[in-house]
Design a protein around this motif. Structure first.
Motif, PDB file in Angstrom:
ATOM      1  N   ASN A 126       0.810  -1.213   0.000  1.00 53.26           N
ATOM      2  CA  ASN A 126       0.000   0.000   0.000  1.00 53.26           C
ATOM      3  C   ASN A 126       0.847   1.269   0.000  1.00 53.26           C
ATOM      4  OD1 ASN A 126      -2.673   1.167   0.078  1.00 53.26           O
ATOM      5  ND2 ASN A 126      -2.245   1.778   2.178  1.00 53.26           N
ATOM      6  N   GLU A 127       2.129   1.117   0.274  1.00 46.96           N
ATOM      7  CA  GLU A 127       3.096   2.218   0.267  1.00 46.96           C
ATOM      8  C   GLU A 127       4.281   1.792  -0.598  1.00 46.96           C
ATOM      9  OE1 GLU A 127       2.272   3.748   4.847  1.00 46.96           O
ATOM     10  OE2 GLU A 127       4.189   2.812   4.397  1.00 46.96           O
ATOM     11  N   VAL A 128       5.185   2.718  -0.876  1.00 48.87           N
ATOM     12  CA  VAL A 128       6.416   2.377  -1.591  1.00 48.87           C
ATOM     13  C   VAL A 128       7.548   2.362  -0.571  1.00 48.87           C
ATOM     14  CG1 VAL A 128       8.041   3.018  -3.397  1.00 48.87           C
ATOM     15  CG2 VAL A 128       5.590   3.415  -3.734  1.00 48.87           C
ATOM     16  N   TRP A 129       8.047   1.153  -0.283  1.00 50.23           N
ATOM     17  CA  TRP A 129       9.158   0.972   0.641  1.00 50.23           C
ATOM     18  C   TRP A 129      10.411   0.682  -0.175  1.00 50.23           C
ATOM     19  CZ3 TRP A 129       7.214  -2.577   5.210  1.00 50.23           C
ATOM     20  CH2 TRP A 129       6.170  -1.914   5.889  1.00 50.23           C
ATOM     21  N   LEU A 130      11.442   1.483   0.063  1.00 54.54           N
ATOM     22  CA  LEU A 130      12.700   1.362  -0.671  1.00 54.54           C
ATOM     23  C   LEU A 130      13.874   1.217   0.299  1.00 54.54           C
ATOM     24  CD1 LEU A 130      11.827   4.157  -3.225  1.00 54.54           C
ATOM     25  CD2 LEU A 130      12.250   1.764  -3.845  1.00 54.54           C
ATOM     26  N   ASP A 131      13.733   0.401   1.335  1.00 54.33           N
ATOM     27  CA  ASP A 131      14.820   0.174   2.294  1.00 54.33           C
ATOM     28  C   ASP A 131      16.038  -0.372   1.554  1.00 54.33           C
ATOM     29  OD1 ASP A 131      12.910  -1.048   5.170  1.00 54.33           O
ATOM     30  OD2 ASP A 131      12.838   0.841   4.083  1.00 54.33           O
ATOM     31  N   PHE A 132      17.223   0.000   2.026  1.00 52.72           N
ATOM     32  CA  PHE A 132      18.450  -0.451   1.348  1.00 52.72           C
ATOM     33  C   PHE A 132      19.604  -0.555   2.321  1.00 52.72           C
ATOM     34  CE2 PHE A 132      18.240   4.163   1.017  1.00 52.72           C
ATOM     35  CZ  PHE A 132      19.507   4.569   1.396  1.00 52.72           C
ATOM     36  N   MET A 133      20.584  -1.368   1.938  1.00 51.83           N
ATOM     37  CA  MET A 133      21.839  -1.528   2.665  1.00 51.83           C
ATOM     38  C   MET A 133      22.945  -1.034   1.752  1.00 51.83           C
ATOM     39  SD  MET A 133      23.359  -2.715   5.363  1.00 51.83           S
ATOM     40  CE  MET A 133      24.293  -3.967   6.152  1.00 51.83           C
ATOM     41  N   THR A 134      23.717  -0.058   2.207  1.00 46.65           N
ATOM     42  CA  THR A 134      24.813   0.441   1.374  1.00 46.65           C
ATOM     43  C   THR A 134      25.958  -0.567   1.354  1.00 46.65           C
ATOM     44  OG1 THR A 134      25.727   1.646   3.263  1.00 46.65           O
ATOM     45  CG2 THR A 134      24.293   2.892   1.740  1.00 46.65           C
ATOM     46  N   ASN A 135      26.742  -0.513   0.284  1.00 48.37           N
ATOM     47  CA  ASN A 135      27.924  -1.366   0.180  1.00 48.37           C
ATOM     48  C   ASN A 135      29.121  -0.656   0.815  1.00 48.37           C
ATOM     49  OD1 ASN A 135      28.867   0.533  -1.709  1.00 48.37           O
ATOM     50  ND2 ASN A 135      28.379  -0.755  -3.470  1.00 48.37           N
ATOM     51  N   ALA A 136      30.296  -1.201   0.658  1.00 46.25           N
ATOM     52  CA  ALA A 136      31.509  -0.639   1.254  1.00 46.25           C
ATOM     53  C   ALA A 136      31.844   0.751   0.717  1.00 46.25           C
ATOM     54  CB  ALA A 136      32.687  -1.586   1.028  1.00 46.25           C
ATOM     55  N   LYS A 137      31.276   1.122  -0.428  1.00 47.97           N
ATOM     56  CA  LYS A 137      31.502   2.457  -1.009  1.00 47.97           C
ATOM     57  C   LYS A 137      30.384   3.439  -0.656  1.00 47.97           C
ATOM     58  CE  LYS A 137      34.007   0.751  -5.039  1.00 47.97           C
ATOM     59  NZ  LYS A 137      34.023   0.726  -6.516  1.00 47.97           N
ATOM     60  N   GLY A 138      29.385   2.995   0.114  1.00 48.75           N
ATOM     61  CA  GLY A 138      28.273   3.865   0.475  1.00 48.75           C
ATOM     62  C   GLY A 138      27.232   4.007  -0.625  1.00 48.75           C
ATOM     63  N   GLU A 139      27.163   2.988  -1.505  1.00 51.35           N
ATOM     64  CA  GLU A 139      26.231   3.002  -2.626  1.00 51.35           C
ATOM     65  C   GLU A 139      25.180   1.910  -2.454  1.00 51.35           C
ATOM     66  OE1 GLU A 139      29.063   2.057  -5.657  1.00 51.35           O
ATOM     67  OE2 GLU A 139      29.662   4.138  -5.924  1.00 51.35           O
ATOM     68  N   ALA A 140      24.012   2.140  -3.048  1.00 50.30           N
ATOM     69  CA  ALA A 140      22.963   1.115  -3.044  1.00 50.30           C
ATOM     70  C   ALA A 140      21.939   1.452  -4.121  1.00 50.30           C
ATOM     71  CB  ALA A 140      22.273   1.038  -1.690  1.00 50.30           C
ATOM     72  N   THR A 141      21.265   0.416  -4.594  1.00 51.71           N
ATOM     73  CA  THR A 141      20.145   0.574  -5.514  1.00 51.71           C
ATOM     74  C   THR A 141      19.043  -0.368  -5.048  1.00 51.71           C
ATOM     75  OG1 THR A 141      21.590   1.119  -7.365  1.00 51.71           O
ATOM     76  CG2 THR A 141      19.375   0.355  -7.913  1.00 51.71           C
ATOM     77  N   MET A 142      17.816   0.161  -4.965  1.00 51.17           N
ATOM     78  CA  MET A 142      16.673  -0.633  -4.529  1.00 51.17           C
ATOM     79  C   MET A 142      15.516  -0.361  -5.469  1.00 51.17           C
ATOM     80  SD  MET A 142      14.893  -2.657  -2.809  1.00 51.17           S
ATOM     81  CE  MET A 142      15.733  -3.167  -1.345  1.00 51.17           C
ATOM     82  N   THR A 143      14.815  -1.406  -5.840  1.00 50.10           N
ATOM     83  CA  THR A 143      13.638  -1.289  -6.697  1.00 50.10           C
ATOM     84  C   THR A 143      12.441  -1.896  -5.989  1.00 50.10           C
ATOM     85  OG1 THR A 143      14.946  -1.347  -8.717  1.00 50.10           O
ATOM     86  CG2 THR A 143      12.630  -1.953  -8.925  1.00 50.10           C
ATOM     87  N   SER A 144      11.310  -1.209  -6.064  1.00 46.55           N
ATOM     88  CA  SER A 144      10.063  -1.688  -5.478  1.00 46.55           C
ATOM     89  C   SER A 144       8.988  -1.661  -6.558  1.00 46.55           C
ATOM     90  CB  SER A 144       9.656  -0.783  -4.313  1.00 46.55           C
ATOM     91  OG  SER A 144       8.470  -1.250  -3.716  1.00 46.55           O
ATOM     92  N   HIS A 145       8.131  -2.677  -6.558  1.00 45.44           N
ATOM     93  CA  HIS A 145       7.033  -2.751  -7.526  1.00 45.44           C
ATOM     94  C   HIS A 145       5.716  -2.706  -6.764  1.00 45.44           C
ATOM     95  CE1 HIS A 145       4.111  -4.844 -10.179  1.00 45.44           C
ATOM     96  NE2 HIS A 145       4.644  -4.023 -11.041  1.00 45.44           N
ATOM     97  N   VAL A 146       4.824  -1.826  -7.208  1.00 51.98           N
ATOM     98  CA  VAL A 146       3.479  -1.766  -6.645  1.00 51.98           C
ATOM     99  C   VAL A 146       2.484  -1.990  -7.772  1.00 51.98           C
ATOM    100  CG1 VAL A 146       4.069  -0.311  -4.667  1.00 51.98           C
ATOM    101  CG2 VAL A 146       3.416   0.766  -6.843  1.00 51.98           C
ATOM    102  N   THR A 147       1.285  -2.434  -7.428  1.00 49.38           N
ATOM    103  CA  THR A 147       0.290  -2.787  -8.445  1.00 49.38           C
ATOM    104  C   THR A 147      -0.685  -1.652  -8.733  1.00 49.38           C
ATOM    105  OG1 THR A 147      -1.132  -3.744  -6.745  1.00 49.38           O
ATOM    106  CG2 THR A 147       0.409  -5.239  -7.873  1.00 49.38           C
TER     107      THR A 147
END
Length: 187
Positions: A126-147
């Motif tokens: 019902n919401e868009v959750w984009l929680d993420f864990m950064t890597n050793a360089k402080g980077e991250a990519t997260m994708t969420s799909h809603v209907t």
């Protein structure tokens, strides 16, 4: 105060997992380096409220595309603290000088009780959750799909929070302090 501004960490159950995009490419909706809030007037597109966890100059990009009758939203970040978990959600209002200015989480079906902490409304479907864990360089990519698709003018930012999003009863959707905000024109 929005539900996600309360300091709480959750189990992470129900948090979306990263997915590979397929089909047409996603449109970039916003990209900015985080800056300190302006003293008054118009705010930068990316605002950091906690430079220890989201340093000035750290970057965020949001892309979105229609997919399977809904939306696929991707958040990419760089320059954050390495090897750290962050929560992140789409919010109703644009970023402002204060963390609470971005309003509550955008919800497809709005909870009549605010701040929303009811798992029937505050959930990854019902919401868009984009929680993420950064890597050793402080980077991250997260994708969420809603209907579903955003209602025009009612989804206007992505907020990065201090903790993973909680799914616990009475704490659902909470992810700790608002660390940074990126204004995004979702519709």
């Amino acid at each position: 105060m929005a539900a996600c501004s309360s300091a709480a960490s959750g189990s992470g159950a129900g948090t979306p997992t990263a997915t590979a995009s397929s089909g047409t490419s996603a449109a970039q909706l916003a990209s900015a380096a985080f800056a300190a809030p302006a003293a008054s007037g118009k705010q930068p597109a990316g605002v950091t409220y906690n430079t220890g966890l989201v340093p000035t100059g750290a970057k965020a990009t949001i892309k979105a595309k229609a997919k399977d009758g809904g939306m696929e939203i991707t958040l990419a970040v760089s320059g954050l603290r390495p090897n750290r978990m962050y929560g992140s959600h789409v919010h109703a209002k644009a970023c402002g000088a204060k963390p609470a200015d971005s309003g509550p989480h955008y919800q497809d079906k709005k909870d009549p009780v605010q701040p929303s902490a009811d798992r029937a409304y505050a959930n990854k479907n019902n919401e868009v959750w984009l929680d993420f864990m950064t890597n050793a360089k402080g980077e991250a990519t997260m994708t969420s799909h809603v209907t579903w698709a955003f209602r025009k003018g009612q989804a206007n930012s992505v907020v990065i929070h201090a903790n993973r999003t909680s799914t616990e009863s009475g704490m659902a959707g909470m992810a700790g302090d608002r660390l940074a905000c990126l204004t995004v024109p979702f519709s």
